[in-house]
Design an enzyme around this catalytic site. Structure first.
Site, PDB file in Angstrom:
ATOM      1  N   HIS A   1       1.235 -10.222   3.942  1.00 21.55           N
ATOM      2  CA  HIS A   1       1.274 -11.263   2.895  1.00 21.55           C
ATOM      3  C   HIS A   1       2.517 -12.032   3.052  1.00 21.55           C
ATOM      4  O   HIS A   1       3.682 -11.332   2.962  1.00 21.55           O
ATOM      5  CB  HIS A   1       1.048 -10.759   1.578  1.00 21.55           C
ATOM      6  CG  HIS A   1      -0.504  -9.995   1.367  1.00 21.55           C
ATOM      7  ND1 HIS A   1      -0.782  -8.841   1.834  1.00 21.55           N
ATOM      8  CD2 HIS A   1      -1.535 -10.649   1.324  1.00 21.55           C
ATOM      9  CE1 HIS A   1      -1.854  -8.732   1.906  1.00 21.55           C
ATOM     10  NE2 HIS A   1      -2.583  -9.576   1.529  1.00 21.55           N
TER      11      HIS A   1
ATOM     12  N   CYS B   1      -4.233  -6.374  -0.173  1.00 20.97           N
ATOM     13  CA  CYS B   1      -3.462  -7.165  -1.131  1.00 20.97           C
ATOM     14  C   CYS B   1      -2.940  -6.706  -2.448  1.00 20.97           C
ATOM     15  O   CYS B   1      -1.836  -6.772  -2.696  1.00 20.97           O
ATOM     16  CB  CYS B   1      -4.192  -8.671  -1.562  1.00 20.97           C
ATOM     17  SG  CYS B   1      -5.753  -8.816  -0.251  1.00 20.97           S
TER      18      CYS B   1
ATOM     19  N   ARG C   1     -15.064  -1.043   4.504  1.00 20.07           N
ATOM     20  CA  ARG C   1     -15.973  -2.119   3.982  1.00 20.07           C
ATOM     21  C   ARG C   1     -17.387  -1.559   4.349  1.00 20.07           C
ATOM     22  O   ARG C   1     -17.450  -1.091   5.611  1.00 20.07           O
ATOM     23  CB  ARG C   1     -15.559  -3.494   4.618  1.00 20.07           C
ATOM     24  CG  ARG C   1     -14.137  -3.918   3.974  1.00 20.07           C
ATOM     25  CD  ARG C   1     -13.912  -5.251   4.575  1.00 20.07           C
ATOM     26  NE  ARG C   1     -12.656  -5.616   4.397  1.00 20.07           N
ATOM     27  CZ  ARG C   1     -11.901  -6.785   4.962  1.00 20.07           C
ATOM     28  NH1 ARG C   1     -12.653  -7.560   5.764  1.00 20.07           N
ATOM     29  NH2 ARG C   1     -10.663  -7.017   4.512  1.00 20.07           N
TER      30      ARG C   1
ATOM     31  N   ASP D   1      -2.066  -6.523   8.686  1.00 14.98           N
ATOM     32  CA  ASP D   1      -2.369  -7.252   7.632  1.00 14.98           C
ATOM     33  C   ASP D   1      -0.596  -7.865   7.458  1.00 14.98           C
ATOM     34  O   ASP D   1       0.258  -6.980   7.470  1.00 14.98           O
ATOM     35  CB  ASP D   1      -2.824  -6.448   6.424  1.00 14.98           C
ATOM     36  CG  ASP D   1      -3.444  -7.478   5.304  1.00 14.98           C
ATOM     37  OD1 ASP D   1      -3.555  -8.558   5.623  1.00 14.98           O
ATOM     38  OD2 ASP D   1      -4.002  -6.770   4.535  1.00 14.98           O
TER      39      ASP D   1
ATOM     40  N   GLN E   1      -6.454  -3.190   9.282  1.00 11.26           N
ATOM     41  CA  GLN E   1      -6.021  -4.480   9.624  1.00 11.26           C
ATOM     42  C   GLN E   1      -4.483  -4.745  10.068  1.00 11.26           C
ATOM     43  O   GLN E   1      -3.656  -3.795   9.520  1.00 11.26           O
ATOM     44  CB  GLN E   1      -6.115  -5.230   8.319  1.00 11.26           C
ATOM     45  CG  GLN E   1      -7.432  -5.500   7.897  1.00 11.26           C
ATOM     46  CD  GLN E   1      -7.665  -6.426   6.757  1.00 11.26           C
ATOM     47  OE1 GLN E   1      -7.126  -5.963   5.645  1.00 11.26           O
ATOM     48  NE2 GLN E   1      -8.077  -7.438   6.750  1.00 11.26           N
TER      49      GLN E   1
ATOM     50  N   HIS F   1      -2.495 -14.664   3.040  1.00 13.88           N
ATOM     51  CA  HIS F   1      -3.026 -13.446   3.870  1.00 13.88           C
ATOM     52  C   HIS F   1      -2.870 -13.914   5.206  1.00 13.88           C
ATOM     53  O   HIS F   1      -3.399 -15.055   5.809  1.00 13.88           O
ATOM     54  CB  HIS F   1      -4.196 -13.057   3.592  1.00 13.88           C
ATOM     55  CG  HIS F   1      -4.680 -13.127   2.020  1.00 13.88           C
ATOM     56  ND1 HIS F   1      -4.574 -11.927   1.371  1.00 13.88           N
ATOM     57  CD2 HIS F   1      -5.217 -13.907   1.061  1.00 13.88           C
ATOM     58  CE1 HIS F   1      -4.903 -12.055   0.238  1.00 13.88           C
ATOM     59  NE2 HIS F   1      -5.307 -13.410  -0.189  1.00 13.88           N
TER      60      HIS F   1
ATOM     61  N   LYS G   1      -8.193 -21.978   5.233  1.00 20.49           N
ATOM     62  CA  LYS G   1      -7.473 -21.179   5.985  1.00 20.49           C
ATOM     63  C   LYS G   1      -7.780 -21.583   7.648  1.00 20.49           C
ATOM     64  O   LYS G   1      -8.222 -22.681   7.931  1.00 20.49           O
ATOM     65  CB  LYS G   1      -8.369 -19.747   6.079  1.00 20.49           C
ATOM     66  CG  LYS G   1      -9.838 -19.819   6.511  1.00 20.49           C
ATOM     67  CD  LYS G   1     -10.309 -18.709   6.562  1.00 20.49           C
ATOM     68  CE  LYS G   1     -11.809 -18.783   7.159  1.00 20.49           C
ATOM     69  NZ  LYS G   1     -12.392 -17.592   7.621  1.00 20.49           N
TER      70      LYS G   1
END
Lengths: 514, 514
Positions: free
Chosen positions: A260, A209, A238, A258, A256, A386, A340
């Site tokens: 946005h 992000c 992570r 991912d 990911q 996200h 979410k």
């Protein structure tokens, strides 16, 4: 067990004080340890026949109710999992209300073991995880990487079609970036320690992000530019405890899928509908049709205004309702920065996997002071969402391997057609055939070893190759191929062009049989 | 300058001892510093007219030989580049043997400035580099990323066609990996400091090789499996001093288009020929046809046997000779671990860029004890070749921007066609047109603002869009588009299908005009 069941022994519950219980179990030293650790002063005991044990319950009425059982295994286990302690014998068993349910369960276990992605990953040489040189880090071997590439290509194509742009961002950023984003305060436990570059601290990214926001901040945006849908196949790192690492399902580095979404308040509802629709179409393409939603709302401690939360939550609800998706509400279960939806998908064995996340964020736009110029010429704060559809490529691949049991549909199979020759006399024809298939965009391999056909077929079967093309003198003569399908068995002789056409159509349609 | 040239003053060389020179330059304190730092005791001086300066030479005979000159700029510069010192005036100038040569050079400079990838990168919103949050790290904005994706897609397709497999490997590895590979001893200065994970040191990768070798080591390989050609678009991180960072050309994080060829000794020669042929075809596809090779041979300190080096060097020589490639020999200029060929390509302005590397490695196969089982059933050491064709995607993109001056060929252009409407009356037609173009796989955008056509055209020109499709009442009537090509100007009205066909053919052929 059979005798105990036959005797229909009743389970009798009783309560004792701790000191009574300690007298009762005085010869069982481990139980005495357990009793000491229990809270409160009252201990419950269940007895049947002459066997009594500590247990909170509940139990069935009597052992006669056990209609179907199976003792699964016996294994040694150190007391409290510590090798310095004595070893105990542990007997694993399971029981069901009828034989059918037991058999179904045993089949599921057996099937799940056969489909274990770690086992198949090795058999088909798809991937491995590093151990000595970095636990929880994944190496994608050529065949696994071929599948990942097919997934990524499809994923990108779909994202462009759905109005997304794609980004590439770095894997490291300075501590100041993670200070501003807040990750160093609320996410530090999942981050690795810093690296020093020219006296500055850098962290490997646990999330993409802040980098996407950096790109957003490079120019001034008008309401006319929104919505922005920015996606990245971003590899993040992570921390996970080494004890919980597991194949592709629990790793320390993962990519990911991912994105946005940055939009105006007016666009929130339609954007969420679109992203949910997109998610479901993606799952369908990979052969998953049973999807359930979990909607998490505002927790007690939260950032952002109530009106923002309300708008976001109703956008999420509207979207699941429009898609007629079964969903569960987790009141107060959202993150502090926004509500979410998580999607869980069921695989071929009926097991549920949590994959997709669609997550509002009221925190980062504030922290980075993100703005757009509204139609009134004034600065406004955009909404930011996200989302990861597949979740991570590593975990998704693990689930995909188990879902298909390694028998990937044609469009994903690393080797789509394997050419097997009956004797060396067909070697030249087979090579030409292979070139032809490859020029047609098919992933073909040739087994031209001087081995018996039966052995070659067996090996191709073990590799779960969708099509075997068997070439003997007859096929050379007729410029044809004898086609053997993984799913449908023998399809007989076929002109080469016809096989290519059939295979290409199957790829185009991304047909998937589990 | 004009007077000095006219006077035809001769340049006179003289030599002095350092102490004489110090007397001679006694009032010039910076020259005294320089004299102190010179090696040896003799200093050379050049004089013309009443001007004398320290100089090693050589010079022209007299100032009359200066046929064409230009004073380019005057700028202040701190002595030794340190802001704590005094500022000096620096006058930049250049001179040539004739006016034509000077003009050509000035045009080149001007053109190069216009093509500066940092300037174009901002104008076309292609990329940015982070500053505050991580110097030398690149953010690929949507349009730049679209080009990168087109490059990567083509790159992968070509690699599959040329018999490569693709891998994905982690960005971090434990110190033990870099100990075994030797990077922590011979490459540490280019590596970032370590991160701590569970008490173990991890490093972000400066190279992909050790990971590829890990995959190799997971199974036993027979001579029948070789050659292996394993490629990865692997993002690596290397330390560069902040002072030398420059746009996309000198960065701290970059994605190598890396590959490792692992082969038997017998395969070395044909593999090197193939990789060189492949490199050249790749450069041609991107519009670079002027390529020169630099072959570096064994330095004094080197690992590996003489016979290995000889085989490798003759494979490299054979390959450049077969491709009839101009090459320079750098005797003794190889790395300690093997000889290499570097390729330099000339861009549209005739500037040379060092891009491709084909590099033998006799070190890592030893360090990791890599083996294959030979046809005699015995273990053998394979040859290993590192190669990067484009070098890194970041640097390549920088060169590509300057090569094309931002006017990318159709197959790479982030927006291939821009639809411009003359009035709002054509908005609906234009939207349908855009969908049609997108369904045909073209990257189309619509400018439906209520602005004057002239302004819209000017903006599309600035964005260097290959095709503008201008829609007025006439075009709606005739179901056509008025096509304006970036290279060929006005192409007149055209049926939509015809335009699509033309554009698709141009994309397929990857036609490139610089």
């Amino acid at each position: 067990m059979a005798e105990i069941v036959k005797a229909k022994l009743p389970f009798e519950k009783s309560e004792m004080s701790k000191s009574e219980a300690k007298k009762f179990f005085k010869s069982a030293k481990y139980k005495l340890e357990i009793i000491d650790e229990l809270e409160g002063d009252v201990v419950t005991i269940y007895k049947h026949g002459d066997f009594a044990d500590l247990c909170r319950g509940p139990h069935i009425k009597n052992t006669g109710e056990i209609k179907a059982f199976k003792l699964l295994k016996v294994a040694g286990a150190y007391w409290r999992g510590d090798a310095k302690n004595q070893m105990l014998q542990r007997i694993y068993g399971t029981a069901f209300a009828d034989k059918k349910a037991l058999e179904d369960y045993l089949k599921l276990i057996e099937e799940a073991e056969k489909r274990d992605h770690r086992v198949i990953g090795t058999q088909l040489d798809l991937f491995s995880t590093m151990e000595e040189y970095g636990a929880g880090l994944v190496l994608w071997h050529p065949k696994g990487a071929r599948i990942r590439d097919a997934i990524e290509t499809f994923w990108k194509e779909q994202h462009y079609k759905n109005g997304y742009d794609i980004l590439y961002t770095p894997h490291i950023g300075r501590s100041t970036l993670w200070d501003t984003s807040g990750h160093l305060s609320f996410y530090k436990d999942s981050m690795y320690s810093s690296m020093d570059i020219d006296g500055q601290d850098y962290y490997i990214k646990p999330m993409n992000c802040p980098f996407h926001i950096q790109i957003y901040q490079k120019t001034v945006h008008s309401y006319r530019d929104l919505p922005l849908r920015w996606a990245e196949l971003g590899t993040v790192y992570r921390y996970e405890k080494s004890g919980v690492l597991m194949g592709l399902l629990r790793v320390r580095g993962f990519t990911q899928d991912d994105a946005h979404i940055i939009c105006t308040p007016d666009q929130v509802s339609s954007e969420i509908k679109e992203v949910l629709r997109f998610s479901l179409s993606m799952w369908k393409a990979f052969g998953f049709t049973d999807v359930k939603a979990y909607l998490a709302t505002r927790p007690e401690k939260a950032v952002g205004e109530e009106a923002q939360w309300d708008r976001a939550i109703s956008a999420l609800k509207d979207a699941v309702e429009q898609e007629k998706l079964a969903y569960e509400l987790d009141e107060g279960g959202g993150a502090f920065y926004g509500p979410k939806i998580d999607l869980k998908v069921k695989d071929a064995l009926g097991r549920e996997w949590q994959m997709t996340t669609i997550q509002f964020d009221f925190n980062l736009p504030e922290r980075f002071d993100m703005n757009f110029i509204g139609s009134d010429g004034k600065k406004q704060r955009p909404y930011m969402v996200h989302r990861a559809l597949l979740g991570s490529l590593e975990r998704f691949f693990g689930v995909l391997i188990e879902h298909y049991g390694g028998a990937f549909p044609l469009w994903l199979a690393p080797v789509q057609a394997k050419i097997l020759i009956i004797s060396d006399a067909q070697a030249e024809y087979a090579k030409k055939l292979m070139s032809k298939l490859r020029e047609s965009g098919l992933r073909a391999e040739l087994d031209d070893r001087s081995e018996k056909l039966g052995l070659k077929i067996r090996e191709a079967q073990l590799q779960k190759v969708p099509y075997m093309l068997i070439i003997g003198a007859k096929e050379v003569e007729a410029s044809s191929v004898a086609v053997r399908s993984r799913n449908k068995g023998d399809l007989g002789a076929m002109e080469i062009e016809k096989f290519i056409e059939m295979a290409r159509e199957e790829i185009r349609s991304r047909k998937s049989e589990v």
